[in-house]
Design an enzyme around this catalytic site. Structure first.
Site, short mmCIF file in Angstrom:
data_model
loop_
_atom_site.label_atom_id
_atom_site.label_comp_id
_atom_site.label_asym_id
_atom_site.label_seq_id
_atom_site.Cartn_x
_atom_site.Cartn_y
_atom_site.Cartn_z
N GLN A 158 -14.18 0.99 0.62
CA GLN A 158 -14.26 -0.41 1.19
C GLN A 158 -15.18 -0.43 2.34
O GLN A 158 -15.70 0.62 2.80
CB GLN A 158 -12.92 -0.72 1.74
CG GLN A 158 -11.75 -0.92 1.01
CD GLN A 158 -10.33 -1.39 1.40
OE1 GLN A 158 -10.42 -1.48 2.85
NE2 GLN A 158 -9.46 -2.15 0.84
N HIS B 46 -6.63 1.50 3.98
CA HIS B 46 -7.59 0.22 3.99
C HIS B 46 -8.63 0.56 5.29
O HIS B 46 -7.96 1.44 5.96
CB HIS B 46 -7.10 -1.04 4.07
CG HIS B 46 -5.96 -1.22 5.25
ND1 HIS B 46 -5.51 -2.43 5.56
CD2 HIS B 46 -5.27 -0.28 6.05
CE1 HIS B 46 -4.67 -2.37 6.70
NE2 HIS B 46 -4.70 -1.15 6.87
N TRP C 5 0.79 -1.24 0.06
CA TRP C 5 0.03 -0.13 0.11
C TRP C 5 0.79 1.31 0.07
O TRP C 5 1.09 1.86 1.03
CB TRP C 5 -1.00 0.20 1.32
CG TRP C 5 -1.70 -1.17 1.35
CD1 TRP C 5 -2.86 -1.30 0.51
CD2 TRP C 5 -1.67 -2.22 2.32
NE1 TRP C 5 -3.52 -2.57 0.72
CE2 TRP C 5 -3.00 -3.19 2.04
CE3 TRP C 5 -1.22 -2.28 3.41
CZ2 TRP C 5 -3.29 -4.32 2.57
CZ3 TRP C 5 -1.73 -3.40 3.98
CH2 TRP C 5 -2.39 -4.60 3.68
N VAL D 164 -4.45 -11.36 9.60
CA VAL D 164 -5.43 -12.52 9.74
C VAL D 164 -4.47 -13.84 9.65
O VAL D 164 -3.32 -13.81 9.06
CB VAL D 164 -6.36 -12.63 8.77
CG1 VAL D 164 -7.31 -11.33 9.07
CG2 VAL D 164 -5.65 -12.27 7.29
N ARG E 64 -4.49 5.19 -2.07
CA ARG E 64 -3.24 4.51 -2.21
C ARG E 64 -2.52 5.47 -3.29
O ARG E 64 -3.41 5.77 -4.37
CB ARG E 64 -3.61 3.08 -2.44
CG ARG E 64 -4.28 2.34 -1.39
CD ARG E 64 -4.36 0.92 -1.78
NE ARG E 64 -5.30 0.10 -0.68
CZ ARG E 64 -5.51 -1.14 -0.70
NH1 ARG E 64 -4.97 -1.79 -1.72
NH2 ARG E 64 -6.15 -1.51 0.10
N ALA F 282 -12.59 -11.33 9.88
CA ALA F 282 -12.59 -9.78 9.67
C ALA F 282 -12.71 -9.80 7.92
O ALA F 282 -11.99 -10.87 7.35
CB ALA F 282 -11.31 -8.97 9.91
#
Ligand code: FA5
Length: 351
Positions: free
Chosen positions: A220, A180, A159, A263, A206, A319
């Site tokens: 998002q 994000h 990013w 994650v 970005r 998530a």
């Protein structure tokens, strides 16, 4: 001209000058002269009642009030006559053709990305997710460090970031335009206790080399669920239900394994390409893969749960981060994401 002394003389003078008023502006002048609230002649007359000898006050006051009522009624009547005459004049002179159909007013509509955002939000709201919001200008600590992307981590390269020039200082106190919506996982867990089921919609920024599926400003929806016994199958079930709501039963969906530092395990979800249906190696939209990725997701990393003060033996969570422009591309078969933000009304008014 000599000032008439009786109400009869005044009435006569007022009505004569009213009869001479032939248009709206003359009527307004007449109203101000005779009935004006601050220094109209009748108002002045009413104010002078107190200067009369006591035995004349009642009679004089009643006569003045009566005259005021009569003049108001006469003005209304005269206005009707003048307006009707004016309307007849305009109609016959052709300035207003009352037989022409009215000109339609162009109605505005919601931008296709806003429409898609609302539909996505309501799909998740129907599944029990609550909507919360977070800041677009974010601390690098929330955007990177607290979601396990430290300064030297290669994942920061994914990013390229738009930094706020004035805030560059110590590492974790820099501000940026969030890349994000994932910093909101942290913001939500900091102030809520499980069970948690929230979505966080919003814009992200970005430094992208733009192409058919990449813009430098994107929208998002972050999703977060934390509770006892939350599993990867819950995430997949939630996303299947979401895709069914937005795209119907027919569209094909695929989950891939993916990597995001916050994650474990991580996944990506993609929808079949509406342009080539997976057959075109030269397809500019899916680059020949047959699939267009719409989100990244996975199970919240146990280290993040522990950092937030949750017992990761007891609580688990999932998530995801969904790209709204991509969903809009897919639902309407639009070939290039850049069209959304070119302010081309001919394009935008189709949706
Ligand atoms: C992320 O942004 C992660 N924060 C998602 C996430 C959240 C993973 C929670 C795990 C847990 P990624 O960079 O892949 O991941 O972006 C997520 C989605 O945003 C993409 O699938 C895509 O739909 C959309 N997206 C990403 N970059 C762009 C871009 N430049 N233009 C338009 N849409 C984009």
């Amino acid at each position: 001209m000599a000032q008439p002394t009786t109400t009869d003389a005044l009435r006569q003078q007022a009505l004569e000058s009213l009869a001479a008023a032939a248009d709206q502006s003359a009527l307004d002048t007449w109203r101000a002269e005779w009935l004006g609230r601050s220094d109209g002649r009748i108002t002045t007359m009413l104010r002078s009642v107190k200067d009369r000898p006591p035995e004349q006050r009642a009679e004089f006051g009643q006569a003045a009030n009566r005259l005021k009522g009569e003049l108001e009624a006469a003005l209304a009547e005269r206005e009707d006559v003048v307006n009707a005459r004016e309307f007849a004049r305009l109609s016959t002179e052709g300035a207003i053709d009352v037989t022409l159909p009215g000109r339609p007013q162009r109605r505005g509509r919601l931008h296709p990305v806003t429409q898609t955002m609302r539909d996505c939000v309501s799909a998740f709201a129907d599944m029990g997710f609550r909507v919360v919001e977070g800041p677009e200008v974010e601390w690098s600590r929330y955007n990177f460090d607290l979601v396990r992307i430290p300064e030297d981590h290669p994942a920061r390269d994914m990013w390229d970031t738009i930094w706020m020039e004035s805030s560059r200082g110590e590492d974790d106190r820099q501000m940026l335009l969030r890349t994000h919506t994932s910093p909101n996982q942290i913001r939500v867990m900091e102030r809520m206790q499980p069970p948690i089921r929230v979505i966080v919609p919003g814009k992200c920024y970005r430094q992208e080399a733009t192409d058919a599926t990449h813009e430098w400003m994107l929208t998002q929806i972050e999703g977060l669920a934390v509770d006892e016994g939350v599993r990867l199958s819950d995430l997949k079930g939630t996303l299947y239900e979401f895709a069914r709501c937005l795209f119907g039963e027919e569209r094909r969906i695929i989950f891939h394994h993916s990597y995001f530092p916050f994650v474990e395990p991580g996944i990506e979800m993609a929808i079949d390409c509406f342009i080539c249906r997976g057959s075109g190696a030269e397809c500019g939209t899916c680059h020949g893969t047959g699939w267009i990725e719409i989100l990244g997701g996975g199970m919240v990393h146990p280290e993040i749960l522990e950092n937030m003060g949750y017992d990761s033996e007891k609580y688990t969570g999932f998530a995801f981060g969904l790209g709204i422009e991509r969903v809009a591309l897919l639902r309407w078969g639009i070939e290039d994401i850049r069209r959304f933000y070119q302010n081309d009304l001919a394009f935008l008014s189709q949706f």
